[in-house]
Design an enzyme around this catalytic site. Structure first.
Site, PDB file in Angstrom:
ATOM      1  N   ASP A   1       5.015 -14.680  11.898  1.00 37.56           N
ATOM      2  CA  ASP A   1       3.713 -15.284  11.607  1.00 37.56           C
ATOM      3  C   ASP A   1       2.662 -14.179  11.806  1.00 37.56           C
ATOM      4  OD1 ASP A   1       1.275 -16.560  11.676  1.00 37.56           O
ATOM      5  OD2 ASP A   1       1.976 -18.268  12.861  1.00 37.56           O
TER       6      ASP A   1
ATOM      7  N   GLU B   1       0.833  -1.215   0.000  1.00 36.90           N
ATOM      8  CA  GLU B   1       0.000   0.000   0.000  1.00 36.90           C
ATOM      9  C   GLU B   1       0.863   1.259   0.000  1.00 36.90           C
ATOM     10  OE1 GLU B   1      -3.113  -0.123   2.985  1.00 36.90           O
ATOM     11  OE2 GLU B   1      -3.319   2.067   2.955  1.00 36.90           O
TER      12      GLU B   1
ATOM     13  N   HIS C   1      -2.668  11.096  -0.119  1.00 34.18           N
ATOM     14  CA  HIS C   1      -2.116   9.988  -0.915  1.00 34.18           C
ATOM     15  C   HIS C   1      -1.922  10.449  -2.350  1.00 34.18           C
ATOM     16  CE1 HIS C   1      -3.458   6.397   1.770  1.00 34.18           C
ATOM     17  NE2 HIS C   1      -2.823   7.337   2.430  1.00 34.18           N
TER      18      HIS C   1
ATOM     19  N   LYS D   1      -6.745  -0.971  11.894  1.00 33.85           N
ATOM     20  CA  LYS D   1      -6.189  -1.388  10.594  1.00 33.85           C
ATOM     21  C   LYS D   1      -4.991  -0.489  10.254  1.00 33.85           C
ATOM     22  CE  LYS D   1      -5.812  -1.692   5.932  1.00 33.85           C
ATOM     23  NZ  LYS D   1      -4.986  -0.849   5.056  1.00 33.85           N
TER      24      LYS D   1
END
Ligand code: MEV
Length: 385
Positions: free
Chosen positions: A280, A83, A376, A264
């Protein structure tokens, strides 16, 4: 992206890839092989040894986030992520935070729990609990005899207890909880080995049928904490922006819809370091979300204003390892661990917590201002120039 003015990494984003690798090599002393690992990645042969039915190797970008000062030490952060703006956001946040002392972190002992599920046959759960409690010393000793190398390195079984689950739709059951100090590994294999090795004895002692023998990814005892502060009367942060960040924080505390997205953003940073260092990440995700839901799902970070300061804190469970798993033989993972300069798994978890907090600050700073789409977009346009 903005880098620390005094750092040789200033303007890192403007350099060519090979100039960046040169700078990185000079800073952390990469060997020719380590430099080559960035281009060559994992070989087909190595991939074939890792999992079944391999047909190829899947690539993702590896980048370095700059400007991090963690417990007084400048730290370069390798991040693997698809991202755009994640690395830029972390570096920008770290640059601001570094002006006010950087991140202060701590990590608890590397504890991991294993569970032996037992189904009573003859004895009551309360009797079973008493039996395990009175045999704890012997069981701990037996558990440790299964992992002599871990014990030599200072780890081993710490305690064994029982969680009774008296009412279920298939009758009563219990979890024999085996808490292990796992040292520098993530620890899944070791804990599974101990649980499997203790199962027969637990079954005999309790006259119960043993079902599952497996680690728990519920990691509430393996917490990493990072804190930072930013002056609210500075060119970096006005009091108004700080207040808006606190409003965003409270929004996440009150709205699960928002808390999930807030977290998130935190995980954008944590997962990117987890991938770069061969962790992991499914275990990390499962443990982190269970922790976030311990009192009803909420944000992993906390932002508040105290005096002239916006203060941020993250508390997050992170089962990470710097030995074992793919850390030893994945060439890029080994190089990333070297870049981070971590000596213990606690070091890695402290750094990951700091990156999660930086990432969250970057997201909130942008969201309370012009919004992520606009910022962005600007970054992309700059990249395309
Ligand atoms: C995007 O990947 C992450 C954010 O949505 C996080 C947040 O909303 O806090 C920007």
């Amino acid at each position: 992206m903005i880098e620390g003015e005094n750092s040789s990494f200033s303007g890192f984003y403007k350099k060519t890839i090979s100039e960046r690798v040169d700078l990185l090599s000079a800073r952390v002393g990469l060997t020719k092989e380590e430099r080559m690992s960035f281009e060559q990645g994992l070989s087909m042969l190595q991939a074939d040894l890792m999992i079944e039915n391999v047909v190829g190797v899947y690539e993702l970008p590896l980048a370095i986030a700059t400007n991090f000062v963690i417990d007084g030490k400048e730290t370069l952060i390798p991040m693997v992520v698809e991202e755009a703006s994640v690395v830029a956001g972390a570096s920008k946040a770290a640059k601001i935070i570094s002006k006010y002392g950087g991140f202060i972190t701590e990590a608890g002992p590397s504890l991991l729990k294993g569970q032996i599920q037992i189904i009573p046959q003859n004895l009551d759960l309360t009797v079973i609990k008493k039996i395990i409690e009175s045999s704890e010393k012997t069981l701990v000793k037996r558990g440790n005899s299964l992992v002599p190398n871990l014990v030599k390195r200072g780890g081993g079984v710490v305690s064994i207890g029982v969680t009774m689950i008296s009412e279920t739709r298939v009758g009563p059951m219990a979890s024999v909880d085996v808490l292990v100090n796992i040292g520098e590994a993530m620890g899944a294999n070791i804990v599974n080995k101990i649980c499997e090795g203790l199962a027969d004895e637990v079954g005999k002692l309790t006259q119960a049928r043993v079902n599952l023998k497996i680690l728990s990814n519920h990691l509430d005892q393996r917490l990493a904490v990072a804190r930072c502060q930013i002056s609210t009367s500075s060119e970096d942060l006005s009091l108004e922006i700080a207040q808006r960040i606190v409003e965003a924080q409270v929004f996440a505390e009150e709205s699960v819809d928002r808390a999930v997205t807030h977290n998130k953003g935190v995980l954008n940073g944590i997962d990117a370091v987890a991938l770069a260092t061969g962790q992991d990440w499914r275990a990390i995700e499962a443990g982190v979300h269970a922790f976030a839901a311990r009192e009803g799902y909420g944000p992993l970070t906390k932002w508040k204003i105290e005096g002239d300061w916006l203060k941020g804190e993250i508390k997050v469970p992170l089962a990470v390892g710097i030995v074992g798993g793919i850390t030893q033989f994945h060439p890029v993972v080994a190089t990333c661990l070297k870049i981070l300069g971590v000596k213990t798994s606690g070091d890695l978890s402290r750094i990951m917590a700091a990156v999660g907090l930086a990432q969250n600050f970057a997201a909130l700073y942008s969201l309370v201002g012009e919004g992520v789409q606009k910022s962005h977009g600007k970054l992309h346009r700059r990249k395309l120039k």
